[in-house]
Design an enzyme around this catalytic site. Sequence first.
Site: not given
Length: 358
Positions: A212-213, A285, A181, A230, A186, A162-163
Site C-alpha cells: 500500500d503506497g 489523468c 503498486d 502517479d 496490475r 507500467g508505461g
Amino acid sequence: MSYSLQLKDLWPSIRAGLLCEQKYGALLNNFCADDYVTQELELMNATDFVSEGSKKAQQGAAAEEVRREESRSQEGSRKVRTVMQTETVAQAEMSPTLRASISSNIKCYTYPRGDITRFRPARQDSLGLLDYYLMDAASLLPVLALNVQRGDLVLDLCAAPGGKTLALLQTGLCGHLAANDISISRTKRLYSILNSYIPKDIRETVSVTSYDGRDWDQLEGDTFHKVLVDVPCTTDRHSVMEEENNIFHKRRTKERQMLPMLQLQLLMAGILATKPGGEVVYSTCSLSSLQNECVIERAVDIAETQFNISVHVEDLSHFRMLFQDTFSFFSDCRLGELVLPHLTANFGPMYFCKLRRV
C-alpha cells in the site's frame, strides 16, 4: 466541481476530444537491437517530440545568452563583461528548459496535429524485445519533469500498468528503480511489460512490490532522490467512454469523493520517502482541480505543519513552450501543468506538478 464551471468555454471542445479516438505516441525501446524503427517512423511523418523540445530548449538558452551578452556589452568594462559572461554561461547550462530536456534519453514519436494515423503494433527484435510501446504521449511529461540524473534512487509509487516505469528505464540513468503498486493483478501486468521490453540484466536493477503506497514512508523514508506519484484518479477519458463501471455513476459517488484524500495520502508518502533536496512529481489523468492543484496545496501545508518539512512547488511553465507544438496546455493552472484533450492534439488529460523537498 462541474467541469463546465471549471473549464468554462473550453469544456465543449475538451468533451469532444474525450469522446473521440485518443492519439498515441510510440515510446522507442532503447534496448531493442533493431535500428530500423526510427527511419520507419520518420518516413511515416512521425517526429520525436522530446527531441524537438530539446532543440527548442537549446536554441532558447543560446538566444538568452546572446541577449544578456549584448546588454552587458553596452554597460561597462571588459573585466565586468568577462565575469558576467562566465555567470551567464553557467546560468544557461542550468536553465530549467535545458535541464528538462538534455538529461533524458527518452524518444517518443507522435504524428502531427490533426493527423490521426495509427501506429502499427509493436514488433519483436532478434532478441525477443518489443521495439516500441504505445501510450498517451502526454504520460511522458511527468517522467521528463522528474529529470532523473545518473545514479538516482527512484521510486515509482503507483507503477502499474507500467508505461511510466518503462519510460524511467529508457533514461538509462536510474541507479535503482523501485516500482510499486498495491494491486497484485496490475503488478502482473507490470512484470509482463518489463519482460517484453527490458533485458534481464537491467530488470535486475528494478524491485517490483505490491505494498500500500500510503505506508511507503514507514518502509523507506528519506531514501529516494526522485519519486513519481502517479495516483489513482477519475481517469476522465476512460470514464466518458465506459458505461458499466463508470466512476461518475451515482453508485460510486462516495468512492469518487474519497479520491482526493487517497491522492493526498499517497503524495504525502512520496514526499516523506524523498531525501531532503529530492524531488517528487505528482500526476493524474484527471481534469479536476480538486484532484490536482488542491491536493498539491494541501500536501504542502501538511508537510510544513505536521512534519516540519518545507516543500517548494517548482515552475514547469517552460514545458508549455517546449511542447506546445504537440500538446494543448491549460493556461490557468495555479500550480503545475495540465494537458487538455483537443481534436487536433487528442492527448491527455494529464496533470503534473513537481515538488522539491527543501
